[in-house]
Design a protein around this motif. Structure first.
Motif, mmCIF file in Angstrom:
data_model
loop_
_atom_site.group_PDB
_atom_site.id
_atom_site.type_symbol
_atom_site.label_atom_id
_atom_site.label_comp_id
_atom_site.label_asym_id
_atom_site.label_seq_id
_atom_site.Cartn_x
_atom_site.Cartn_y
_atom_site.Cartn_z
ATOM 1 N N GLN A 49 0.830 -1.211 0.000
ATOM 2 C CA GLN A 49 0.000 0.000 0.000
ATOM 3 C C GLN A 49 0.862 1.257 0.000
ATOM 4 O O GLN A 49 0.582 2.219 -0.720
ATOM 5 N N VAL A 50 1.915 1.237 0.808
ATOM 6 C CA VAL A 50 2.795 2.406 0.904
ATOM 7 C C VAL A 50 3.455 2.687 -0.443
ATOM 8 O O VAL A 50 3.532 3.834 -0.894
ATOM 9 N N ARG A 51 3.926 1.649 -1.102
ATOM 10 C CA ARG A 51 4.609 1.828 -2.383
ATOM 11 C C ARG A 51 3.653 2.289 -3.476
ATOM 12 O O ARG A 51 4.014 3.084 -4.338
ATOM 13 N N GLU A 52 2.433 1.800 -3.432
ATOM 14 C CA GLU A 52 1.465 2.157 -4.464
ATOM 15 C C GLU A 52 0.927 3.575 -4.277
ATOM 16 O O GLU A 52 0.840 4.351 -5.224
ATOM 17 N N GLN A 53 0.581 3.913 -3.037
ATOM 18 C CA GLN A 53 -0.054 5.206 -2.782
ATOM 19 C C GLN A 53 0.952 6.327 -2.578
ATOM 20 O O GLN A 53 0.670 7.480 -2.864
ATOM 21 N N GLN A 54 2.139 5.978 -2.046
ATOM 22 C CA GLN A 54 3.197 6.964 -1.797
ATOM 23 C C GLN A 54 2.683 8.151 -0.980
ATOM 24 O O GLN A 54 2.976 9.306 -1.258
ATOM 25 N N LYS A 55 1.880 7.847 0.035
ATOM 26 C CA LYS A 55 1.358 8.882 0.920
ATOM 27 C C LYS A 55 1.763 8.570 2.353
ATOM 28 O O LYS A 55 1.774 7.415 2.767
ATOM 29 N N SER A 56 2.093 9.616 3.089
ATOM 30 C CA SER A 56 2.512 9.441 4.478
ATOM 31 C C SER A 56 1.290 9.453 5.390
ATOM 32 O O SER A 56 1.010 10.435 6.073
ATOM 33 N N LEU A 97 6.560 -0.199 9.627
ATOM 34 C CA LEU A 97 5.838 -0.016 10.886
ATOM 35 C C LEU A 97 5.488 1.444 11.161
ATOM 36 O O LEU A 97 4.610 1.727 11.980
ATOM 37 N N LEU A 98 6.156 2.372 10.491
ATOM 38 C CA LEU A 98 5.817 3.786 10.652
ATOM 39 C C LEU A 98 4.404 4.085 10.164
ATOM 40 O O LEU A 98 3.820 5.109 10.530
ATOM 41 N N TYR A 99 3.861 3.197 9.354
ATOM 42 C CA TYR A 99 2.560 3.449 8.736
ATOM 43 C C TYR A 99 1.425 2.686 9.408
ATOM 44 O O TYR A 99 0.313 2.654 8.881
ATOM 45 N N VAL A 100 1.697 2.063 10.555
ATOM 46 C CA VAL A 100 0.624 1.400 11.298
ATOM 47 C C VAL A 100 0.309 2.211 12.543
ATOM 48 O O VAL A 100 1.105 3.045 12.988
ATOM 49 N N LYS A 101 -0.829 1.970 13.121
ATOM 50 C CA LYS A 101 -1.356 2.818 14.191
ATOM 51 C C LYS A 101 -0.419 2.912 15.392
ATOM 52 O O LYS A 101 -0.185 3.988 15.924
ATOM 53 N N HIS A 102 0.114 1.796 15.836
ATOM 54 C CA HIS A 102 0.983 1.782 17.015
ATOM 55 C C HIS A 102 2.441 1.562 16.609
ATOM 56 O O HIS A 102 3.206 0.932 17.344
ATOM 57 N N GLY A 103 2.810 2.122 15.467
ATOM 58 C CA GLY A 103 4.135 1.894 14.909
ATOM 59 C C GLY A 103 5.303 2.201 15.829
ATOM 60 O O GLY A 103 6.164 1.340 16.057
ATOM 61 N N PRO A 104 5.399 3.422 16.401
ATOM 62 C CA PRO A 104 6.545 3.741 17.263
ATOM 63 C C PRO A 104 6.704 2.791 18.444
ATOM 64 O O PRO A 104 7.827 2.409 18.794
ATOM 65 N N GLU A 105 5.591 2.401 19.065
ATOM 66 C CA GLU A 105 5.668 1.473 20.193
ATOM 67 C C GLU A 105 6.198 0.112 19.751
ATOM 68 O O GLU A 105 7.046 -0.489 20.429
ATOM 69 N N ILE A 106 5.720 -0.369 18.607
ATOM 70 C CA ILE A 106 6.173 -1.667 18.114
ATOM 71 C C ILE A 106 7.648 -1.603 17.729
ATOM 72 O O ILE A 106 8.422 -2.534 17.997
ATOM 73 N N ASN A 136 2.912 16.468 7.848
ATOM 74 C CA ASN A 136 2.209 15.237 7.522
ATOM 75 C C ASN A 136 2.392 14.202 8.624
ATOM 76 O O ASN A 136 3.299 14.289 9.454
ATOM 77 N N VAL A 137 1.517 13.224 8.610
ATOM 78 C CA VAL A 137 1.515 12.206 9.663
ATOM 79 C C VAL A 137 2.818 11.416 9.669
ATOM 80 O O VAL A 137 3.369 11.103 10.728
ATOM 81 N N GLY A 138 3.339 11.113 8.489
ATOM 82 C CA GLY A 138 4.557 10.317 8.409
ATOM 83 C C GLY A 138 5.745 10.983 9.069
ATOM 84 O O GLY A 138 6.521 10.337 9.778
ATOM 85 N N GLY A 139 5.910 12.296 8.849
ATOM 86 C CA GLY A 139 7.030 13.014 9.449
ATOM 87 C C GLY A 139 6.949 13.047 10.961
ATOM 88 O O GLY A 139 7.949 12.861 11.663
ATOM 89 N N LYS A 140 5.758 13.274 11.489
ATOM 90 C CA LYS A 140 5.579 13.312 12.941
ATOM 91 C C LYS A 140 5.807 11.937 13.561
ATOM 92 O O LYS A 140 6.409 11.818 14.627
#
Length: 306
Positions: A49-56, A97-106, A136-140
């Motif tokens: 999904q990340v590669r296709e959409q290229q959105k953070s 994992l940066l793109y999942v809800k609890h990414g930083p914790e995981i 954007n969400v990805g940077g944060k």
């Protein structure tokens, strides 16, 4: 603990076929081998999904969105990384994992179980970050993940900050790590190196670093409104120097790194003023006060802070 409503998977995966229930419920009912397949299947789907959409943006995942499964997911990931090093790359897994809800914790959980790759993961996260942070969400999320990793391993916070400067990336993270270091040393013999660090960025010999940080300050100010309330502070009448600290209290910017930096510098200046009796500055505060004056002049003259 309440769990999200379990749905039926919309499509099959290469690793998991013919799911009778949603991935979360299937994970709960499966044995260890099938759990491994389920987690890897979700990781592959999110990566695609990340590669296709290229959105953070955070990708929806029935399995990863449920906080109740985080501990078990982390265990599965750690085992998979240990047993399948030729197939799974920890750097790629962390980026996903940066793109999942609890990414930083995981991510923190995974790195805690593979501490030898701590520095490599942090450097890779910085290298894939932005030169100038955006909203954007990805940077944060990326900054949050690195910050949490450094809180987990405080001795590496300053070396990681140095990497931000070396690569001229993620300036807000560099400020955040400096502030956290100052907080850890508060009350000790020193209060961190915030003043020396920022002064070095703006007054050092590296033109690229100077431009990079000055641009960060300017961009951070453009992102918010300009307040009309300024704090005018003057000290050092005995050497005929009027120190002007033009600091704006911006509630809408209160959580940004730049505003937190302003607050910390203002706190230090106020502390110096408290020690000044009858317009006389104690000798013990002269060096620190001079360093602050030098920094304020650099912020105003080079970075254009308002």
């Amino acid at each position: 603990m309440n769990r999200q409503k379990i749905g039926v998977a919309s499509s099959d995966s290469i690793l998991i076929q013919s799911l009778q229930n949603g991935s979360a419920l299937e994970f709960e009912r499966s044995d260890s081998t099938r759990r491994l397949r389920l987690v890897l299947s979700e990781i592959l789907a999110i990566t695609s999904q990340v590669r296709e959409q290229q959105k953070s943006s955070v990708k929806s995942s029935e399995l990863f969105d449920n906080s109740v499964y985080i501990e078990e997911i982390c265990d599965v990931l750690c085992i998979a990384l240990a047993e399948l090093p030729a197939v799974l790359n920890v750097l790629d897994i962390v980026e996903t994992l940066l793109y999942v809800k609890h990414g930083p914790e995981i991510i923190c959980w995974v790195i805690a179980n593979t501490p030898d790759c701590f520095r490599e993961v942090c450097i890779n996260l910085i290298a894939n970050g932005e030169r100038q942070e955006d909203d954007n969400v990805g940077g944060k999320t990326r900054m949050q993940a690195i910050s949490m990793l450094c809180q987990m391993n405080p001795s590496q916070a300053l070396p990681i900050r140095a990497k931000c400067v070396e690569m001229c990336r993620m300036p807000a993270l560099a400020i955040t790590l400096s502030l956290e270091h100052a907080t850890r040393t508060l009350g000790g013999d020193t209060e961190g190196d915030m003043v020396a660090f920022i002064s070095g960025l703006l007054l050092g010999n590296d033109q690229q670093v100077r431009n990079w940080f000055a641009m960060f300050v300017r961009n951070s100010q453009k992102a918010s409104k300009i307040d009309n309330i300024f704090v005018w502070l003057s000290v050092f009448p005995f050497i005929q120097i009027c120190m002007l600290a033009k600091l704006s209290e911006r509630k809408w910017e209160s959580h940004t790194s730049l505003q937190l930096c302003r607050d910390e510098l203002l706190r230090r200046l106020q502390t110096i003023i408290l020690f000044s009796m009858d317009s006389q500055l104690p000798e013990s505060c002269v060096v620190e006060a001079s360093a602050l004056l030098r920094l304020y002049c650099a912020l105003r003259g080079i970075a254009g802070i308002k």
